[in-house]
Design a protein around this motif. Structure first.
Motif, PDB file in Angstrom:
ATOM      1  N   ASP A 181      -7.663   1.551 -43.712  1.00 44.97           N
ATOM      2  CA  ASP A 181      -6.809   1.969 -42.596  1.00 44.97           C
ATOM      3  C   ASP A 181      -6.982   1.055 -41.393  1.00 44.97           C
ATOM      4  O   ASP A 181      -6.000   0.683 -40.728  1.00 44.97           O
ATOM      5  N   ILE A 182      -8.240   0.705 -41.079  1.00 44.39           N
ATOM      6  CA  ILE A 182      -8.490  -0.171 -39.940  1.00 44.39           C
ATOM      7  C   ILE A 182      -7.797  -1.520 -40.147  1.00 44.39           C
ATOM      8  O   ILE A 182      -7.136  -2.048 -39.244  1.00 44.39           O
ATOM      9  N   ALA A 183      -7.954  -2.095 -41.347  1.00 43.99           N
ATOM     10  CA  ALA A 183      -7.329  -3.391 -41.614  1.00 43.99           C
ATOM     11  C   ALA A 183      -5.814  -3.311 -41.522  1.00 43.99           C
ATOM     12  O   ALA A 183      -5.157  -4.229 -41.017  1.00 43.99           O
ATOM     13  N   GLU A 184      -5.256  -2.227 -42.019  1.00 43.45           N
ATOM     14  CA  GLU A 184      -3.799  -2.065 -42.048  1.00 43.45           C
ATOM     15  C   GLU A 184      -3.215  -1.952 -40.647  1.00 43.45           C
ATOM     16  O   GLU A 184      -2.088  -2.417 -40.395  1.00 43.45           O
ATOM     17  N   ASN A 185      -3.966  -1.377 -39.712  1.00 45.73           N
ATOM     18  CA  ASN A 185      -3.428  -1.092 -38.387  1.00 45.73           C
ATOM     19  C   ASN A 185      -4.034  -1.958 -37.275  1.00 45.73           C
ATOM     20  O   ASN A 185      -3.678  -1.799 -36.109  1.00 45.73           O
ATOM     21  N   ALA A 232     -11.714  -7.023 -43.828  1.00 43.67           N
ATOM     22  CA  ALA A 232     -11.589  -7.958 -42.711  1.00 43.67           C
ATOM     23  C   ALA A 232     -11.204  -9.355 -43.150  1.00 43.67           C
ATOM     24  O   ALA A 232     -10.941 -10.213 -42.307  1.00 43.67           O
ATOM     25  N   GLY A 233     -11.195  -9.613 -44.471  1.00 45.31           N
ATOM     26  CA  GLY A 233     -10.759 -10.913 -44.961  1.00 45.31           C
ATOM     27  C   GLY A 233     -11.863 -11.831 -45.412  1.00 45.31           C
ATOM     28  O   GLY A 233     -11.622 -13.002 -45.709  1.00 45.31           O
ATOM     29  N   ASN A 234     -13.092 -11.323 -45.463  1.00 41.58           N
ATOM     30  CA  ASN A 234     -14.204 -12.118 -45.952  1.00 41.58           C
ATOM     31  C   ASN A 234     -14.266 -12.088 -47.475  1.00 41.58           C
ATOM     32  O   ASN A 234     -13.678 -11.211 -48.115  1.00 41.58           O
ATOM     33  N   THR A 235     -15.004 -13.018 -48.042  1.00 39.62           N
ATOM     34  CA  THR A 235     -15.400 -12.932 -49.437  1.00 39.62           C
ATOM     35  C   THR A 235     -16.879 -12.555 -49.461  1.00 39.62           C
ATOM     36  O   THR A 235     -17.602 -12.776 -48.491  1.00 39.62           O
ATOM     37  N   VAL A 236     -17.342 -11.978 -50.581  1.00 40.86           N
ATOM     38  CA  VAL A 236     -18.652 -11.337 -50.599  1.00 40.86           C
ATOM     39  C   VAL A 236     -19.443 -11.719 -51.844  1.00 40.86           C
ATOM     40  O   VAL A 236     -18.892 -11.784 -52.947  1.00 40.86           O
ATOM     41  N   ARG A 250      -7.788 -13.024 -34.314  1.00 42.29           N
ATOM     42  CA  ARG A 250      -9.064 -12.543 -34.849  1.00 42.29           C
ATOM     43  C   ARG A 250      -9.138 -12.871 -36.335  1.00 42.29           C
ATOM     44  O   ARG A 250      -8.271 -12.475 -37.112  1.00 42.29           O
ATOM     45  N   GLU A 251     -10.170 -13.615 -36.706  1.00 43.98           N
ATOM     46  CA  GLU A 251     -10.283 -14.122 -38.068  1.00 43.98           C
ATOM     47  C   GLU A 251     -11.557 -13.621 -38.732  1.00 43.98           C
ATOM     48  O   GLU A 251     -12.531 -13.255 -38.066  1.00 43.98           O
ATOM     49  N   ALA A 252     -11.552 -13.663 -40.052  1.00 45.23           N
ATOM     50  CA  ALA A 252     -12.745 -13.314 -40.823  1.00 45.23           C
ATOM     51  C   ALA A 252     -13.831 -14.356 -40.589  1.00 45.23           C
ATOM     52  O   ALA A 252     -13.541 -15.518 -40.266  1.00 45.23           O
ATOM     53  N   VAL A 253     -15.091 -13.952 -40.797  1.00 46.92           N
ATOM     54  CA  VAL A 253     -16.191 -14.880 -40.562  1.00 46.92           C
ATOM     55  C   VAL A 253     -16.340 -15.874 -41.710  1.00 46.92           C
ATOM     56  O   VAL A 253     -16.763 -17.004 -41.507  1.00 46.92           O
ATOM     57  N   GLY A 254     -15.998 -15.464 -42.955  1.00 48.22           N
ATOM     58  CA  GLY A 254     -16.111 -16.378 -44.093  1.00 48.22           C
ATOM     59  C   GLY A 254     -16.772 -15.732 -45.285  1.00 48.22           C
ATOM     60  O   GLY A 254     -16.379 -14.656 -45.723  1.00 48.22           O
ATOM     61  N   VAL A 255     -17.800 -16.376 -45.810  1.00 48.37           N
ATOM     62  CA  VAL A 255     -18.550 -15.856 -46.961  1.00 48.37           C
ATOM     63  C   VAL A 255     -19.678 -14.974 -46.446  1.00 48.37           C
ATOM     64  O   VAL A 255     -20.507 -15.411 -45.640  1.00 48.37           O
TER      65      VAL A 255
END
Length: 264
Positions: free
Chosen positions: A120-124, A176-180, A147-152
């Motif tokens: 929900d947070i990511a969507e809004n 948030a757009g990171n990979t894990v 606002r961007e993801a930090v990365g890996v």
């Protein structure tokens, strides 16, 4: 997916379930000391491949920019866990030694439900904000905050509430757009490895976005703090190990998120 006396779990690297270079290690019921089965035992090469996959998925795909895909994938993981909740409950009670009562709350069902919050947070969320035009030094300039993801993200987790801590790291990081790359405690490898099985079978998570590396060797997890391809380490565990994580991360000036005994 089902828990069984001869159950064996695999690593999840670059979208595939694979064996570990270190062979296998036993997972044990702490209440009875019964050997339940085995988990793939990753070596340094496996962790290196997982980090490389996460780096590539962040740098070379649109995962970090595709909010719709991320939201869908996090919700798919939540739905898959709900669909298999009784099997997950059996795994949790056997591997963690958790009483059934707690699996209806923080040991299982609560963390699964919390994945919706991340989605929900990511969507809004306001990923960019237009600040309008200003004239610094007389030069008309349009200003935008993005606002961007930090990365890996390297996630290292303990044994006591594995679903809660694994998902508290994975869910928001992915949304948030990171990979894990997740390295769980060797005491509870199945609770983490099963996420790879569900992701492979029931989600659209692209290869490399989520990697799960089980290992009996704590040195394999330490690679996440040392490797320059990792941008942030999220660690939950002892203060002594947290100090080591922070010290190792300093060499590459990576971000650290530390939840340590006696600190939090």
């Amino acid at each position: 997916m089902a828990i069984a006396a001869e159950r064996n779990s695999d690593l999840f690297i670059d979208g595939a379930l694979v064996a570990g270079g270190g062979g296998r290690f036993p997972t044990v019921n702490p209440a009875t000391e019964e050997v339940l089965g085995t988990a793939a035992d990753a070596d340094a090469g496996d962790m290196g491949r997982a980090i490389a996959a996460a780096r590539r998925a962040f740098d070379d795909t649109d995962w970090s920019r595709n909010v719709e895909l991320r939201v869908r994938c996090v919700r798919q993981l939540r739905d898959a866990m709900r669909e298999h909740i009784e099997e997950l409950r059996d795994i949790t009670m056997a591997e963690v030694g958790a009483p059934r009562m707690l699996t209806a709350a923080a040991q299982l069902e609560g963390p699964v439900a919390d994945l919706e919050f991340a989605a929900d947070i990511a969507e809004n969320y306001r990923w960019s904000t237009d600040l309008g035009v200003a004239t610094p030094m007389g030069i008309p300039t349009r200003r935008t905050v993005v606002r961007e993801a930090v990365g890996v993200v390297g996630a290292i987790t303990p044994w006591n509430f594995p679903h809660q801590i694994n998902l508290a790291k994975i869910g928001p990081a992915l949304a948030a757009g990171n990979t894990v790359v997740l390295k769980p405690a060797p005491d509870t490898p199945w609770c983490a490895a099963v996420l790879g099985e569900l992701a492979a079978e029931h989600t659209d998570i692209p290869p490399g976005v989520l990697n799960i590396v089980t290992s009996s060797d704590h040195g394999v997890g330490a690679m996440l703090a040392e490797d320059p391809r990792v941008d942030l380490v999220s660690f939950t565990g002892s203060t002594a190990t947290g100090r080591a994580v922070m010290a190792a991360a300093a060499a590459t000036v990576k971000k650290v998120f530390l939840e340590l005994g006696g600190k939090s």
